[in-house]
Write an enzyme that holds these catalytic residues in place. Structure first.
Site, short mmCIF file in Angstrom:
data_model
loop_
_atom_site.label_atom_id
_atom_site.label_comp_id
_atom_site.label_asym_id
_atom_site.label_seq_id
_atom_site.Cartn_x
_atom_site.Cartn_y
_atom_site.Cartn_z
N HIS A 1 0.87 -1.17 0.00
CA HIS A 1 0.00 0.00 0.00
C HIS A 1 0.91 1.23 0.00
O HIS A 1 1.60 1.49 0.98
CB HIS A 1 -0.89 -0.04 1.25
CG HIS A 1 -1.72 1.19 1.45
ND1 HIS A 1 -3.08 1.17 1.54
CD2 HIS A 1 -1.36 2.49 1.60
CE1 HIS A 1 -3.53 2.40 1.73
NE2 HIS A 1 -2.50 3.22 1.77
N GLU B 1 -3.87 7.09 -3.18
CA GLU B 1 -3.45 5.75 -2.76
C GLU B 1 -3.31 4.83 -3.96
O GLU B 1 -4.17 4.80 -4.84
CB GLU B 1 -4.49 5.15 -1.81
CG GLU B 1 -4.60 5.88 -0.50
CD GLU B 1 -5.46 5.12 0.53
OE1 GLU B 1 -5.51 5.59 1.66
OE2 GLU B 1 -6.05 4.09 0.18
N ARG C 1 -8.24 14.82 2.36
CA ARG C 1 -8.05 15.43 3.69
C ARG C 1 -6.60 15.21 4.10
O ARG C 1 -5.86 14.53 3.40
CB ARG C 1 -8.96 14.73 4.70
CG ARG C 1 -8.74 13.23 4.69
CD ARG C 1 -9.51 12.51 5.75
NE ARG C 1 -9.71 11.11 5.43
CZ ARG C 1 -8.82 10.15 5.58
NH1 ARG C 1 -7.64 10.41 6.10
NH2 ARG C 1 -9.07 8.90 5.23
#
Ligand SMILES: *[C@@H]1O[C@H](CO)[C@@H](O)[C@H](O)[C@H]1NC(C)=O
Ligand SMILES: *[C@@H]1O[C@H](CO)[C@@H](O)[C@H](O)[C@H]1NC(C)=O
Ligand SMILES: *[C@@H]1O[C@H](CO)[C@@H](O)[C@H](O)[C@H]1NC(C)=O
Ligand SMILES: CC(=O)N[C@H]1CO[C@H](CO)[C@@H](O)[C@@H]1O
Length: 687
Positions: A221, A288, A305
């Site tokens: 990730h 991401e 955010r």
């Protein structure tokens, strides 16, 4: 349109007062930057947070409702009302709560208050997965290949698999829970896997429509910090690796990603900036990606955010992203251009959760027993919203602090992380174990890291040594003496080992035998009081010579003691029926077993027993007095730390009394029902 944006942005609006619509560490984090910039900060708080750190830190603070977030931190009306009343120019939503709520962003705008975040259109576009993938694909951001079409012939599906590239995941459109899913690793096993997936899907969902997706094995990730302004500029501040997760919860994050080449880094950054520009992004955002072993990466989603893990990006770029947020929200240009953003060194963040990794990561609420933080410096940051003695509320996220370190390179940063031990009865031991794992040290991380290395990370806990057991027994004796001398009369607490029925009270200075609960074992300790004030304590076959006193320092108790000539001074906390000892070697816990009839269980409140595993609210009561239950029957449902816990009967018997009603709050280890074993009852009635 750009025209409108530019028009708007020509008026740089000063932000002199900012309301932080959040709590905990992020509220404190935002206030620190605001203070530095001379911006006044306004806090809001719920009943549970009246005495919390973010309230103490703010220039002004307003109560906005009861503890549940729905009625406080998530209440747009209340937050806006405070923003107007306090004359705040802007609202910083932090992360979570209202941070990605388009309705709230719009409502702020309506009131002429700056929402510190992207335009609501960007939040909306990125909030819908299919829309965001479409936009990204059009902007040339790599997305994971897939086929979601109607043609379900073998030939079509196989051709699509070849186009996407093996390995692929064959998935039932109606699938769920892993049913109707197969991985095909090559063209030769595609048809067999397809048939097998179809068979299972027909059986499970009565529908065998399939979709094909690229399968990424043990993915990483990787996410990129981006920033945009109202003048059409956007930059990236490199990537973070957040692969090591547990229950989809991040544990350790780092920047930059280990083993990522400068070329891949630049590609990642540029793809992320394209993503931001595609939605006219303004402010801090995170793009991401999942990354495979060959460092191919695919867009997953964009978080509109500030992220929890933003400090690692700040550490490697020497920036203050909250300051950037405030400046950009006021209409200023980005403080740095891409070519001025330099990557220096390496940074780690470890999340400190009030949870117990050895108890399947069940979060723990209650008072924070012990918090000793390394002294912060230029290269070490402690981001926290709690102080020692604060209550960790069952109503909010269990994350209580973040430890952020920086080093010249990855191994220097990792060394520092391990050095900065926060002695805390949370996941610290687990963090130490994780960050010391050779594969972690080598940067060989993926989202499968914890399951793959489970046995190394969760060794059977070492039983406390005889010396530790003696320290705990001494702690109990000294506290009892304290009480007997009349300093405090603690306890209406049903777990107090000092209650009249325990037999401890009567013969303080004389010999006695006690049984202590150590892990899942019961240990007998034979204690003899010696004339010189010392004790001889026999644990197993070993007789230990023990002396000591409790010393108070800064409001905390320390056990200044000697066991067999070895001196030590652990911090001592006695709470409910448990002695906690904290030292630099780690923490240990020794309990006085709870009398059977009080807890309604045989053990000391093990998970699943008829005691509250943690502080929380009783959601449902499923039994009443007189009910017969068998072992494992659900008795109550509790909500704590945003999770549901079913409390089950630890043994068969009859419910004598239900001690809590629906909606009431139960403290950790509180007995929830009186449960009498049938034999016990029979015995009782025959006497
Ligand atoms: C990385 O870890 C995985 C899983 O433990 C292992 O199979 C693999 O060999 C490791 N890779 C390297 C380069 O050591
Ligand atoms: C002894 O009593 C004092 C005063 O009430 C208290 O602060 C302290 O924590 C007690 N010590 C122990 C070991 O219980
Ligand atoms: C404690 O146990 C020992 C041996 O098990 C026994 O000899 C002794 O009498 C016991 N002492 C008390 C106070 O019960
Ligand atoms: C990698 C690592 O530090 N492993 C340790 C985890 O904890 C157990 C016991 O506490 C040790 O034995 C391991 O060496």
């Amino acid at each position: 349109s750009w025209e409108a944006i530019q028009c708007y942005s020509r008026r740089v609006r000063r932000i002199e007062k900012v309301l932080i619509a959040n709590r905990g560490e992020i509220a404190c984090r935002v206030m620190r930057s605001a203070k530095k910039m001379g911006v006044r900060s306004v806090a809001v708080y719920s009943d549970a947070d009246k005495h919390s750190m973010h309230v103490a830190m703010a220039d002004e603070a307003y109560h906005i409702g009861p503890a549940p977030s729905q009625q406080s931190y998530l209440s747009m009306d209340k937050v806006l009302e405070v923003a107007k009343k306090s004359g705040s120019h802007a609202v910083h939503p932090g992360y979570g709560f209202l941070s990605e709520n388009t309705e709230f962003a719009e409502a702020c705008k309506q009131e002429g208050i700056i929402f510190i975040g992207p335009p609501s259109s960007a939040i909306r576009d990125m909030g819908i997965k299919s829309t965001s993938k479409h936009i990204m694909s059009a902007a040339g951001v790599p997305i994971i290949g897939g086929y979601h079409g109607e043609d379900q012939s073998n030939e079509k599906l196989q051709a699509e698999a070849v186009r996407i590239g093996y390995p692929v995941m064959i998935k039932a459109v109606r699938g769920g829970g892993g049913k109707g899913m197969r991985i095909a690793r090559s063209d030769s096993d595609f048809l067999e896997q397809l048939e097998s997936a179809r068979r299972e899907a027909r059986k499970s969902f009565n529908d065998d429509v399939m979709l094909i997706e690229k399968f990424v094995e043990d993915p990483r990730h990787v996410e990129v910090q981006v920033f945009g302004d109202m003048h059409g500029n956007a930059v990236y501040l490199f990537e973070r690796d957040c692969s090591v997760q547990r229950r989809h919860q991040k544990i350790i994050e780092e920047a930059p990603g280990p083993g990522i080449s400068p070329e891949v880094r630049r590609k990642l950054g540029e793809a992320a900036v394209r993503a931001a520009k595609a939605v006219n992004y303004v402010g801090a955002g995170t793009v991401e990606f999942i990354m495979d072993a060959q460092h191919n990466f695919y867009f997953m989603e964009m978080n509109t955010r500030l992220q929890v893990e933003h400090p690692v990006s700040e550490m490697i770029t020497g920036t203050d992203l909250v300051e950037w947020q405030l400046r950009v929200a006021a209409g200023e240009r980005l403080p740095l251009l891409q070519e001025d953003i330099m990557l220096r060194g390496h940074s780690f963040e470890a999340r400190i959760y009030a949870e117990d990794p050895n108890n399947d990561f069940l979060p723990g609420a209650g008072p924070l027993l012990h918090l000793s933080t390394p002294s912060p410096d230029q290269h070490t940051r402690i981001e926290t919203g709690v102080r020692e003695g604060d209550e960790v509320s069952a109503h909010y996220d269990p994350m209580i602090a973040k430890l952020v370190v920086w080093g010249e390179d990855r191994s220097a940063a990792l060394k520092k992380l391990r050095h900065c031990v926060l002695g805390l009865n949370t996941n610290i031991d687990f963090l130490l174990n994780l960050s010391g794992h050779p594969e972690f040290e080598a940067g060989n991380v993926s989202t499968s890291f914890i399951p793959q290395h489970y046995a190394d990370l969760f060794p059977t806990p070492k039983a406390p040594s005889g010396a530790t057991i003696c320290q705990a027994a001494l702690g109990l004796i000294l506290q009892e003496r304290n009480h007997t001398l009349g300093f405090t009369q603690s306890s209406t607490d049903p777990f107090s080992p000092f209650g009249s029925s325990s037999g401890w009270r009567n013969n303080i200075l004389f010999n006695r035998n006690v049984t202590l609960q150590v892990g899942d074992k019961k240990v007998d300790v034979v204690i003899m009081y010696n004339q010189d004030g010392s004790y001889s304590m026999q644990v197993g076959d070993e007789v230990n010579h023990v002396t000591g006193e409790v010393e108070m320092e800064g409001g905390a108790s320390f056990l200044h003691c000697t066991v067999n000539g070895v001196k030590s001074r652990p911090k001592l906390v006695i709470l409910d029926n448990t002695v906690h000892l904290f030292s630099t070697e780690g923490s240990s816990q020794v309990s006085v077993p709870v009398p059977k009839y009080r807890a309604g269980v045989g053990g000391s409140g093990a998970q699943g027993g008829a005691v509250a595993p943690m502080t929380g609210t009783i959601e449902k009561v499923l039994v009443k007095a007189g009910d017969k239950v068998t072992v494992g029957d659900p008795l109550m449902v509790m909500i704590a730390m945003k999770m549901e816990h079913t409390i089950r009967a630890p043994k068969s018997g009859v419910i004598k009394k239900v001690l809590f009603s629906e909606g009431s709050q139960a403290n950790r280890h509180a007995p929830l029902v009186e449960l009498v074993e049938e034999e016990e009852q029979a015995e009782g009635s025959s006497q």
